[in-house]
Design an enzyme around this catalytic site. Structure first.
Site, PDB file in Angstrom:
ATOM      1  N   HIS A 183       0.798  -1.228   0.000  1.00 54.99           N
ATOM      2  CA  HIS A 183       0.000   0.000   0.000  1.00 54.99           C
ATOM      3  C   HIS A 183       0.832   1.279   0.000  1.00 54.99           C
ATOM      4  O   HIS A 183       0.279   2.377  -0.140  1.00 54.99           O
ATOM      5  CB  HIS A 183      -0.921  -0.015   1.234  1.00 54.99           C
ATOM      6  CG  HIS A 183      -2.150   0.800   1.080  1.00 54.99           C
ATOM      7  ND1 HIS A 183      -2.480   1.821   1.954  1.00 54.99           N
ATOM      8  CD2 HIS A 183      -3.145   0.758   0.164  1.00 54.99           C
ATOM      9  CE1 HIS A 183      -3.620   2.356   1.580  1.00 54.99           C
ATOM     10  NE2 HIS A 183      -4.052   1.733   0.500  1.00 54.99           N
TER      11      HIS A 183
ATOM     12  N   HIS B  76      -9.199  10.564  -0.066  1.00 58.50           N
ATOM     13  CA  HIS B  76      -8.376   9.348  -0.062  1.00 58.50           C
ATOM     14  C   HIS B  76      -7.110   9.602   0.759  1.00 58.50           C
ATOM     15  O   HIS B  76      -6.387   8.683   1.105  1.00 58.50           O
ATOM     16  CB  HIS B  76      -8.015   8.937  -1.492  1.00 58.50           C
ATOM     17  CG  HIS B  76      -7.369   7.593  -1.583  1.00 58.50           C
ATOM     18  ND1 HIS B  76      -6.009   7.412  -1.728  1.00 58.50           N
ATOM     19  CD2 HIS B  76      -7.893   6.345  -1.527  1.00 58.50           C
ATOM     20  CE1 HIS B  76      -5.721   6.130  -1.772  1.00 58.50           C
ATOM     21  NE2 HIS B  76      -6.838   5.447  -1.654  1.00 58.50           N
TER      22      HIS B  76
END
Length: 543
Positions: free
Chosen positions: A212, A449
């Protein structure tokens, strides 16, 4: 003959014909920087700028002047109009000359924090904000003449990414990518059409883990480099529909040949942290990048690099967010002491966690949220790290109403992968939740986000620290429940940067102008304070 050949003919004394292409319907509101768009549509307002010896952007143009200057630079070679003064191609001359509207100027104006947010084309206000940038801004030649680059990320749309490089005429420069999610037939496309791209898919051993991290390293012809720590994946929606954050390093010049690996360290140990992270992969494709970092001088960097990597980690190590963040705050975070019944004291400073996804935390706040995460976030110099701290914790996560009022309705929630099944098992979380609201920067209708964590003063004008990271509110990202040996198990790769006032010669970061801090530079802050609590009828957006 299209409009561009017509313009070329006019500039070379050749015959002219009526253009076939229509004018761009957006006029001066057009924010595009794609050469294909300029081949398809006329832009009369840009033509007028090209005809000036020195383009002067009219005051009534709605976008930031940097947008028009970049568009002119893209359009000029398409029309074969040469600039009046040919700039030097040497990287040193580019770096030392700050032109108005370039990324270098934006970076210098954003110093010392170097924190930026993504532009949201649907919000004209964000296009004009001095701390708003696009991905192509990271490739601006004002930052240096790019030699090669490394992109470490989760999701990469290679076609979109290469188009961004081509917009800067960098489509053939060597590029290395590490990614954790495969777009359909991505490997085949790279191997068939992109000989300059080296790639590696990071396959996770743990099914609940995720690659990630979002890191970019840009290496220049003068052997200097820059590091970018971001929250954005590398595809269209992440850079155009959602609020994202990025930190850009200052230039890190090459050290003398006699320097050792430990030379050129920053006061925050950023260089060694980055090297440890890159070495953890144990990949041949990263060896050149490890060498570049070893030979670079990071002494101008003032932030801490915080990473998570899969495995079990302990206090004093840098493999988990829970340990590293808690350690940094307990060593470097100063809060006002409680000197009387009416004085502030540490507990009056609230902690805010803002994320785009929430993992399974257990049946009660004490199971992980307060015993592990808050233990880390509540650390400061005047206290030991303790489980179930009395510190106030508020969580920002978009509600259903936030998403449905977004620019794209339900599609606005595409960046918020919170499971409804998980939410139903931890309904106690509702009392911690707050709405997404960023009216001051015109960002409320673009979903976040970005992931940020901070500690805010009672007057809501100061920060004791600020942390931007790829890590959402989950055990996989931060580290699971602390075990008897104080070890924590991490499932994912994550990366972020911690801002601590001490390393910027400040007592606190100012986020609102006050009488005591009116001459100080404000720290970039995205959402609105005070926070807006969930109503009893609100429900977090779930996929």
């Amino acid at each position: 003959m299209d409009a561009f050949l017509k313009r070329k003919a006019e500039n070379t004394g050749g015959p002219s014909k009526k253009p076939k292409h229509e004018a761009c319907p957006h006029g001066p509101k057009c924010y595009r920087r794609n050469p294909h768009h300029f081949r398809e549509y006329e832009h009369p307002h840009l033509i007028k700028l090209l005809e000036m010896a020195k383009p002067e952007i009219p005051l009534d143009f709605p976008l930031d002047k940097s947008v028009y200057l970049e568009q002119v630079d893209i359009l000029r070679p398409l029309l074969n109009i040469k600039p009046d003064v040919k700039p030097s191609t040497s990287s040193s001359s580019v770096t030392n000359t700050t032109k108005p509207g370039t990324m270098l100027e934006k970076l210098q104006n954003a110093a010392p924090y170097n924190l930026f947010f993504t532009t949201i084309p649907e919000s004209a206000e964000t296009l004009k904000h001095p701390t708003s940038i696009t991905f192509t801004d990271l490739l601006c030649p004002s930052l240096g003449e790019l030699k090669c680059s490394l992109q470490i990320n989760f999701m990469i749309d290679i076609m979109w990414l290469m188009e961004r490089y081509r917009e800067r005429n960098l489509g053939k420069k060597p590029l290395t990518i590490l990614y954790g999610d495969e777009f359909p037939k991505m490997k085949e496309f790279i191997e068939k059409f992109l000989p300059n791209v080296s790639h590696h898919y990071v396959k996770m051993k743990d099914p609940f883990g995720c690659h990630h991290s979002k890191i970019g390293i840009y290496f220049y012809e003068d052997n200097s480099l820059r590091v970018v720590i971001s929250t954005a994946n590398l595809y269209y929606e992440d850079w155009n529909h959602y609020n994202q954050g990025l930190w850009l390093s200052p230039p890190c010049p090459q050290l003398p040949e006699t320097a050792t690996e430990k030379s050129g360290e920053s006061p925050t140990g950023f260089k060694s942290s980055l090297l440890n992270y890159l070495k953890h992969y144990n990949l041949p494709v990263l060896k050149p990048w490890i060498d570049y970092v070893k030979r670079a001088d990071f002494s101008a960097v003032r932030v801490f690099l915080v990473t998570s990597v899969p495995g079990k980690h302990y206090p004093g190590t840098q493999g988990s967010h829970v340990h590293h963040v808690g350690d940094l705050l307990s060593r470097h975070c100063s809060l006002p002491a409680k000197t009387g019944p009416d004085s502030e004291g540490p507990l009056s400073w609230g902690i805010i966690a803002q994320a785009s996804s929430i993992g399974s935390m257990g049946k009660s706040p004490a199971e992980w949220l307060r015993s592990t995460l808050l233990r880390s976030l509540s650390g400061h110099k005047q206290t030991q790290l303790v489980s179930n701290s009395n510190a106030t914790l508020s969580i920002i996560f978009p509600s259903v109403d936030n998403v449905m009022n977004g620019y794209f309705g339900a599609e606005s929630g595409g960046c918020l992968p919170y499971s409804k099944q998980t939410n139903e098992k931890q309904r106690w979380l509702q009392s911690y939740l707050h709405q997404w609201k960023a009216d001051k920067l015109g960002r409320s209708r673009a979903m976040p986000h970005i992931k940020t964590y901070c500690r805010v003063s009672p007057c809501l004008s100061k920060l004791a620290w600020f942390f931007i990271t790829s890590a959402n509110l989950s055990k996989s990202a931060w580290g699971g429940n602390l075990q008897k040996d104080k070890g924590a198990y991490v499932r994912s790769y994550e990366a972020g940067v911690m801002f601590l006032p001490k390393f910027f010669d400040e007592e606190y970061f100012e986020i609102e102008t006050t009488l005591s801090g009116k001459n100080k530079k404000l720290f970039p802050f995205m959402y609105d304070l005070p926070l807006t609590e969930y109503k009893s009828s609100d429900y977090p957006w779930c996929n």
